[in-house]
Design a protein around this motif. Sequence first.
Motif, PDB file in Angstrom:
ATOM      1  N   GLN A  58     -31.746  14.185  31.956  1.00 13.08           N
ATOM      2  CA  GLN A  58     -32.363  13.633  33.151  1.00 13.08           C
ATOM      3  C   GLN A  58     -33.378  12.557  32.774  1.00 13.08           C
ATOM      4  N   PRO A  59     -33.597  11.589  33.675  1.00 14.70           N
ATOM      5  CA  PRO A  59     -34.632  10.579  33.439  1.00 14.70           C
ATOM      6  C   PRO A  59     -36.021  11.230  33.403  1.00 14.70           C
ATOM      7  N   ALA A  60     -36.981  10.519  32.853  1.00 11.25           N
ATOM      8  CA  ALA A  60     -38.346  11.055  32.727  1.00 11.25           C
ATOM      9  C   ALA A  60     -38.977  11.397  34.069  1.00 11.25           C
ATOM     10  N   ASP A  61     -38.591  10.678  35.144  1.00 14.87           N
ATOM     11  CA  ASP A  61     -39.202  10.928  36.454  1.00 14.87           C
ATOM     12  C   ASP A  61     -38.419  11.926  37.310  1.00 14.87           C
ATOM     13  N   ALA A  62     -37.440  12.590  36.736  1.00 11.80           N
ATOM     14  CA  ALA A  62     -36.623  13.560  37.494  1.00 11.80           C
ATOM     15  C   ALA A  62     -37.434  14.816  37.794  1.00 11.80           C
ATOM     16  N   ILE A  63     -37.124  15.440  38.937  1.00 12.41           N
ATOM     17  CA  ILE A  63     -37.768  16.712  39.287  1.00 12.41           C
ATOM     18  C   ILE A  63     -36.740  17.846  39.365  1.00 12.41           C
ATOM     19  N   ALA A  64     -35.458  17.502  39.385  1.00 17.04           N
ATOM     20  CA  ALA A  64     -34.401  18.519  39.450  1.00 17.04           C
ATOM     21  C   ALA A  64     -34.228  19.179  38.084  1.00 17.04           C
ATOM     22  N   GLN A  65     -33.819  20.445  38.115  1.00 18.01           N
ATOM     23  CA  GLN A  65     -33.577  21.153  36.860  1.00 18.01           C
ATOM     24  C   GLN A  65     -32.226  20.738  36.291  1.00 18.01           C
ATOM     25  N   PRO A  66     -32.189  20.274  35.044  1.00 18.04           N
ATOM     26  CA  PRO A  66     -30.910  19.897  34.449  1.00 18.04           C
ATOM     27  C   PRO A  66     -30.044  21.131  34.189  1.00 18.04           C
ATOM     28  N   THR A  67     -28.738  20.926  34.166  1.00 15.96           N
ATOM     29  CA  THR A  67     -27.813  21.997  33.800  1.00 15.96           C
ATOM     30  C   THR A  67     -28.020  22.301  32.322  1.00 15.96           C
ATOM     31  N   SER A  68     -28.024  23.585  31.973  1.00 15.62           N
ATOM     32  CA  SER A  68     -28.213  23.969  30.566  1.00 15.62           C
ATOM     33  C   SER A  68     -27.290  25.130  30.218  1.00 15.62           C
ATOM     34  N   PHE A  69     -26.971  25.222  28.931  1.00  6.93           N
ATOM     35  CA  PHE A  69     -26.071  26.253  28.420  1.00  6.93           C
ATOM     36  C   PHE A  69     -26.744  26.985  27.272  1.00  6.93           C
ATOM     37  N   GLN A  70     -26.642  28.308  27.293  1.00  2.27           N
ATOM     38  CA  GLN A  70     -27.118  29.147  26.199  1.00  2.27           C
ATOM     39  C   GLN A  70     -25.923  29.962  25.727  1.00  2.27           C
ATOM     40  N   PHE A  71     -25.597  29.838  24.457  1.00  3.70           N
ATOM     41  CA  PHE A  71     -24.492  30.607  23.893  1.00  3.70           C
ATOM     42  C   PHE A  71     -25.062  31.764  23.087  1.00  3.70           C
ATOM     43  N   ASN A  72     -24.488  32.951  23.300  1.00  7.82           N
ATOM     44  CA  ASN A  72     -24.920  34.113  22.538  1.00  7.82           C
ATOM     45  C   ASN A  72     -24.458  33.956  21.089  1.00  7.82           C
ATOM     46  N   LYS A  73     -25.279  34.436  20.167  1.00  3.70           N
ATOM     47  CA  LYS A  73     -24.919  34.351  18.747  1.00  3.70           C
ATOM     48  C   LYS A  73     -23.681  35.188  18.487  1.00  3.70           C
ATOM     49  N   ASN A  74     -22.764  34.606  17.733  1.00  2.21           N
ATOM     50  CA  ASN A  74     -21.526  35.295  17.363  1.00  2.21           C
ATOM     51  C   ASN A  74     -21.236  34.913  15.916  1.00  2.21           C
ATOM     52  N   PRO A  75     -21.319  35.871  14.987  1.00  3.06           N
ATOM     53  CA  PRO A  75     -21.116  35.547  13.573  1.00  3.06           C
ATOM     54  C   PRO A  75     -19.696  35.052  13.259  1.00  3.06           C
ATOM     55  N   LEU A  76     -18.767  35.207  14.197  1.00  6.66           N
ATOM     56  CA  LEU A  76     -17.389  34.754  13.981  1.00  6.66           C
ATOM     57  C   LEU A  76     -17.174  33.301  14.389  1.00  6.66           C
ATOM     58  N   LEU A  77     -18.213  32.658  14.964  1.00  7.29           N
ATOM     59  CA  LEU A  77     -18.041  31.317  15.520  1.00  7.29           C
ATOM     60  C   LEU A  77     -19.014  30.308  14.939  1.00  7.29           C
ATOM     61  N   ASP A  78     -18.534  29.069  14.848  1.00  9.98           N
ATOM     62  CA  ASP A  78     -19.377  27.907  14.565  1.00  9.98           C
ATOM     63  C   ASP A  78     -19.244  26.954  15.748  1.00  9.98           C
ATOM     64  N   MET A  79     -20.369  26.562  16.323  1.00 14.36           N
ATOM     65  CA  MET A  79     -20.362  25.563  17.400  1.00 14.36           C
ATOM     66  C   MET A  79     -20.349  24.181  16.768  1.00 14.36           C
ATOM     67  N   SER A  80     -19.507  23.292  17.293  1.00 13.73           N
ATOM     68  CA  SER A  80     -19.419  21.930  16.766  1.00 13.73           C
ATOM     69  C   SER A  80     -20.084  20.965  17.744  1.00 13.73           C
ATOM     70  N   GLY A  81     -21.266  20.490  17.398  1.00 11.94           N
ATOM     71  CA  GLY A  81     -21.956  19.530  18.244  1.00 11.94           C
ATOM     72  C   GLY A  81     -22.547  20.161  19.490  1.00 11.94           C
ATOM     73  N   LYS A  82     -22.810  19.296  20.464  1.00 10.69           N
ATOM     74  CA  LYS A  82     -23.431  19.726  21.717  1.00 10.69           C
ATOM     75  C   LYS A  82     -22.389  19.755  22.830  1.00 10.69           C
ATOM     76  N   VAL A  83     -22.765  20.368  23.942  1.00 11.26           N
ATOM     77  CA  VAL A  83     -21.895  20.395  25.124  1.00 11.26           C
ATOM     78  C   VAL A  83     -21.779  18.971  25.662  1.00 11.26           C
ATOM     79  N   LYS A  84     -20.539  18.513  25.855  1.00  9.25           N
ATOM     80  CA  LYS A  84     -20.287  17.174  26.395  1.00  9.25           C
ATOM     81  C   LYS A  84     -19.931  17.277  27.869  1.00  9.25           C
ATOM     82  N   GLU A  85     -20.237  16.233  28.612  1.00  3.24           N
ATOM     83  CA  GLU A  85     -19.928  16.155  30.037  1.00  3.24           C
ATOM     84  C   GLU A  85     -18.791  15.162  30.247  1.00  3.24           C
ATOM     85  N   VAL A  86     -17.797  15.578  31.029  1.00 12.28           N
ATOM     86  CA  VAL A  86     -16.671  14.708  31.352  1.00 12.28           C
ATOM     87  C   VAL A  86     -16.619  14.606  32.877  1.00 12.28           C
TER      88      VAL A  86
END
Length: 151
Positions: A58-86
């Motif tokens: 969001q821009p610096a002057d935004a007041i809305a809450q941005p969408t966010s993602f929290q992934f639970n830790k899983n020792p079987l997985l590696d996350m590659s990069g950040k969540v992308k928006e399409v």
Amino acid sequence: MKRLLLILSVFFTVAVASAQNINPVSWTFTSKKLGDKEYEIQMLATIQQGWHLYSQSQPADAIAQPTSFQFNKNPLLDMSGKVKEVGKMEKFKDKTLDVSANQYSNKVLFVQKVKIKGKAKTNVTGKLEFQTCNDEKCLPPKSVNFSIALK
């Protein structure tokens, strides 16, 4: 008089309860195999006409809450990069309030690449938080838990 107050109280309670059940965004969670042990998890937000969902950034002057993602830790997985928006991001500017927002209408796909360590089957789990608004009001932020099987 007591009867009138009771009727008004019931009406107010029903009105507040139905306003809290407004849900202009529905979510669909899927996974897509990209290659050996590599997957793409897809989190599709379908947004009702007239409503907007906010981008992760969001821009610096935004007041809305941005969408966010929290992934639970899983020792079987590696996350590659950040969540992308399409999707088609709209840059909104409210001249009356002098605030800006990066938002989406209709739909937006959030994508995260993951790699599985070893040959185990597992799920990607976590929660997302988002806020949505229309031209008249904003709803309080909501949380959605998810579990996405990697097949």
